[in-house]
Design a protein around this motif. Structure first.
Motif, PDB file in Angstrom:
ATOM      1  N   MET A  50       0.819  -1.216   0.000  1.00 27.32           N
ATOM      2  CA  MET A  50       0.000   0.000   0.000  1.00 27.32           C
ATOM      3  C   MET A  50       0.855   1.270   0.000  1.00 27.32           C
ATOM      4  SD  MET A  50      -2.821  -1.578  -0.154  1.00 27.32           S
ATOM      5  CE  MET A  50      -3.433  -3.221   0.246  1.00 27.32           C
ATOM      6  N   ASN A  51       1.839   1.332   0.881  1.00 29.53           N
ATOM      7  CA  ASN A  51       2.684   2.528   0.934  1.00 29.53           C
ATOM      8  C   ASN A  51       3.577   2.649  -0.295  1.00 29.53           C
ATOM      9  OD1 ASN A  51       1.579   3.261   3.366  1.00 29.53           O
ATOM     10  ND2 ASN A  51       3.298   2.555   4.605  1.00 29.53           N
ATOM     11  N   VAL A  52       3.961   1.518  -0.871  1.00 30.75           N
ATOM     12  CA  VAL A  52       4.764   1.554  -2.096  1.00 30.75           C
ATOM     13  C   VAL A  52       3.960   2.186  -3.224  1.00 30.75           C
ATOM     14  CG1 VAL A  52       5.858   0.121  -3.872  1.00 30.75           C
ATOM     15  CG2 VAL A  52       6.235  -0.387  -1.453  1.00 30.75           C
ATOM     16  N   ILE A  53       2.687   1.779  -3.368  1.00 30.02           N
ATOM     17  CA  ILE A  53       1.829   2.388  -4.386  1.00 30.02           C
ATOM     18  C   ILE A  53       1.612   3.868  -4.087  1.00 30.02           C
ATOM     19  CG2 ILE A  53      -0.495   2.378  -5.394  1.00 30.02           C
ATOM     20  CD1 ILE A  53      -0.572  -0.657  -4.799  1.00 30.02           C
ATOM     21  N   HIS A  54       1.281   4.170  -2.839  1.00 30.23           N
ATOM     22  CA  HIS A  54       1.001   5.543  -2.415  1.00 30.23           C
ATOM     23  C   HIS A  54       2.166   6.475  -2.729  1.00 30.23           C
ATOM     24  CE1 HIS A  54      -1.061   8.486   0.244  1.00 30.23           C
ATOM     25  NE2 HIS A  54       0.156   8.828   0.606  1.00 30.23           N
ATOM     26  N   ASN A  55       3.390   5.988  -2.512  1.00 32.61           N
ATOM     27  CA  ASN A  55       4.583   6.821  -2.698  1.00 32.61           C
ATOM     28  C   ASN A  55       5.321   6.534  -3.995  1.00 32.61           C
ATOM     29  OD1 ASN A  55       4.480   8.221  -0.106  1.00 32.61           O
ATOM     30  ND2 ASN A  55       4.944   6.232   0.800  1.00 32.61           N
ATOM     31  N   PHE A  56       4.711   5.776  -4.902  1.00 31.03           N
ATOM     32  CA  PHE A  56       5.378   5.405  -6.149  1.00 31.03           C
ATOM     33  C   PHE A  56       5.752   6.665  -6.929  1.00 31.03           C
ATOM     34  CE2 PHE A  56       5.831   2.726 -10.017  1.00 31.03           C
ATOM     35  CZ  PHE A  56       6.468   1.627  -9.431  1.00 31.03           C
TER      36      PHE A  56
END
Length: 261
Positions: A92-98
């Protein structure tokens, strides 16, 4: 990028289309699927031929109909924390901060973890028949992949409280009115709309797009977002894209940006 059991990867120009492919389970997020997503996102982040991502679900019924609840049975409190922490950190955070734009193409039910993965995307486009909700309280638990944090940022505290405390689903038009999604389109236009948005973004500076994502996200993290914006603004002055963008503006021509997304 390796072969995946629960994901399909299609490349369309500069765009990577990731399809969560468990249609018989309504694309529910089990451990294996989350692990594959984490691996694929890591590969795409550094792939210089990919400038953006569309994330969608297989079939016509569901985007992602939630987490695979059967996997939650028998776990302790500490194991529950670990499940939420791993999903947050690695997906989730990887997508959010991609650093490249990620668009959620919501092709059907987006419930629980499914809505949370959509909320992690930078932009969301839904089909007219889509249904969205966070029904976790009906199972005696709460959203654990960022739903209590990301939903209020989009719809405000009151509406987020209503959705999460009742566990009720909302339709696509209601989601558009509340700000959960950016667009509602016929199913036949879903991928085309997402690709059109990305193609517009690709004409902009890749380095500036990545910096803008970072600065916008800072508003939700408790850090001093204005300081992040100021720093990113200053760093832009040292990029080739900034020099090209300003020169093109002054020379009244279309800029030729070289910064990769």
């Amino acid at each position: 990028m390796g072969q995946y059991e629960n994901l399909l990867l299609t490349l369309s120009g500069q765009t990577a289309i990731i399809t969560i492919n468990r249609p018989t389970k309504l694309n529910a997020l089990n451990r294996a699927t989350l692990g594959e997503l984490a691996d694929l996102l890591g590969a795409l982040k550094t792939n210089r031929e990919v400038s953006g991502i569309i994330l969608t679900g297989a079939g016509e019924k569901a985007f992602v109909a939630g987490a695979d609840i059967a996997e939650f049975v028998g776990h302790s409190e500490e194991e529950g924390r670990a499940i939420a922490a791993w999903g947050q950190e690695h997906v989730m955070n990887v997508i959010h901060n991609f650093p490249k734009p990620v668009i959620g193409a919501i092709n059907g039910f987006a419930l629980g973890g499914g809505l949370e993965i959509a909320l992690s995307c930078h932009i969301r486009v839904a089909v007219e028949t889509a249904k969205m909700g966070l029904p976790e309280v009906s199972l005696g638990v709460i959203p654990g992949y960022g739903g209590t944090q990301r939903l209020p940022a989009l719809v405000g505290r009151g509406k987020a409280m209503e959705m999460i405390l009742t566990g009720d689903m909302i339709g696509a038009k209601e989601a558009l009115t509340w700000g959960v999604v950016n667009y509602v389109v016929p199913a036949t236009d879903l991928l085309h709309t997402c690709e059109s948005l990305l193609n517009k973004i690709y004409t902009r500076s890749g380095t500036a797009v990545a910096a803008a994502i970072e600065a916008i996200n800072a508003s939700q993290t408790g850090v001093k977002g204005f300081d992040v914006e100021i720093d990113a603004f200053g760093k832009a002055f040292g990029t080739a894209d900034f020099k090209e963008g300003v020169s093109a503006f002054l020379e009244k021509r279309t800029p030729n940006f070289t910064g990769n997304l």
